[in-house]
Design a protein around this motif. Sequence first.
Motif, short mmCIF file in Angstrom:
data_model
loop_
_atom_site.label_atom_id
_atom_site.label_comp_id
_atom_site.label_asym_id
_atom_site.label_seq_id
_atom_site.Cartn_x
_atom_site.Cartn_y
_atom_site.Cartn_z
N ILE A 259 53.53 67.33 39.30
CA ILE A 259 54.68 68.00 39.93
C ILE A 259 54.47 69.51 40.02
O ILE A 259 55.19 70.18 40.76
N PHE A 260 53.51 70.06 39.28
CA PHE A 260 53.24 71.49 39.36
C PHE A 260 51.90 71.77 40.06
O PHE A 260 51.31 72.83 39.88
N SER A 261 51.45 70.82 40.86
CA SER A 261 50.16 71.00 41.52
C SER A 261 50.28 71.72 42.85
O SER A 261 49.27 72.11 43.43
N GLY A 262 51.50 71.88 43.37
CA GLY A 262 51.69 72.57 44.63
C GLY A 262 51.59 71.68 45.85
O GLY A 262 51.65 72.17 46.98
N ASP A 263 51.46 70.35 45.67
CA ASP A 263 51.34 69.46 46.81
C ASP A 263 52.67 68.75 47.04
O ASP A 263 53.74 69.27 46.70
N LEU B 32 60.97 69.73 43.47
CA LEU B 32 61.84 70.88 43.68
C LEU B 32 63.04 70.52 44.56
O LEU B 32 64.17 70.95 44.31
N PHE B 33 62.78 69.74 45.61
CA PHE B 33 63.88 69.34 46.49
C PHE B 33 64.89 68.47 45.74
O PHE B 33 66.10 68.66 45.85
N GLY B 34 64.38 67.50 44.98
CA GLY B 34 65.28 66.63 44.23
C GLY B 34 66.05 67.39 43.16
O GLY B 34 67.26 67.17 42.99
N THR C 94 72.87 71.16 42.81
CA THR C 94 73.97 71.68 43.63
C THR C 94 75.26 70.89 43.43
O THR C 94 76.34 71.37 43.80
N ALA C 95 75.18 69.67 42.87
CA ALA C 95 76.40 68.90 42.64
C ALA C 95 77.34 69.61 41.68
O ALA C 95 78.57 69.45 41.76
#
Length: 424
Positions: free
Chosen positions: A19-23, A30-32, A38-39
Amino acid sequence: MTLAPRRMRIPGRKRFGGIFSGDTASFVFLFGFGFLFTAFFHVDGWRQAVYGSAHVDFPAVLGLLTLCCAVGWRGLLRRGFAWVEPAELTWLDFAPVDRGRVVTLRLLGAWTGVAAVTGYLAALLLAVGGAGLDQWRAGVAVVAATAVAAFVSARRTSLRFDAFGPLVLAVAGLAIAAFGLGPVTAELIAAGVLVAALPLAFGGEPVSRAGRSVLLAGWDGRVLRSVAVTFLDPMMLLPPSAPVGLSVRRPTPLRLAVAGTLGRSRYAGAAVLVGFAVVVAHIALPTLPGAVLAGLGAYVALTPFGAGLGELWRNPGRRRWLGSPDRDLVLAHGVVLAGTGLLWTGVLAAVTLAGGTSFGAGAWLAVPLAVLSILRTVTRTAVDYANPAFVDTPMGPMPANLARQLFRGPDLLVVGIVVLSAAV
């Protein structure tokens, strides 16, 4: 001068799942995370949608939080982390990295995921309800105690009475919601969970010492789940039957249906847990129609027991061996599934009576609707990828034909729930 040997890492494996590989994995994470976070900026809107003008019943919220923890605990007891790839399993026998460390790391990863999900749901429930400091303290205590109990029980090999821990916690959650017990009682229950977890923390055979057959079986299940998601075919996820004492030397549709249902009796505890969750959610979320809760709960609880018909339907060779028309197969399995649904309805009625609440007629009619939806689900044909039929939507092109095949079964449930909620 000698150099100390470096710690050997398993090749091809990224730390933290990449998850921190930039792909793509980083983008999805990050989106999730942003979407879920935001909830908490719209708690007033959520409170109005969930409770309306009704007063927030904080004991019911704590009871629902406890049920969420019980469901997460039960999910971890499936021990889906106990797998090792066959190629890795071969060279791990001759490498300085042992298979126990690999399984332990996967246990930690699965446990972290379950704890994060239950913690997020608990925080969202308390924030939407506008909980005070006492409620927050009780919620944190329940989540933390359940996380400890889930870890110490999942680290051992499967026991005969594994499912009783989450069920006892579910009964405690129902008591909190039904009798209006306060945060102090919830904290005492959390302390009791910790005390009960102490014997499990010591002794017993750790799952990290599982044999090759167990690890390879876990790998087979993981591959099957991955293929099912890749090819949008959830029928691959239907659970297989365990051996039972019922003979099928003279195979008939009814005998085979009964044997298949008994062979999946290991899902009975999870079905009862779903019944508790339906009742407590009905108490805690008064604006949610009972038909929605009962229909979805029945579909989730009873789907594993319809897997026998699904296996037959996708295997023409077995149907030829049985020598019965398709109509007789559906009728026999439908009768047995209806009987199982009747038993689950009895459990739901008993839990509803114990919780001091009631469901409308639409909720009880949603259970046979769920049975019909399960029969429609398991009798779907193999997925046809020849004509995906893409259509333009605001979210981009969507394969309409694949979506139609994917939602065959749940579509009947959704339409029926909407009608029952509006008419009854």
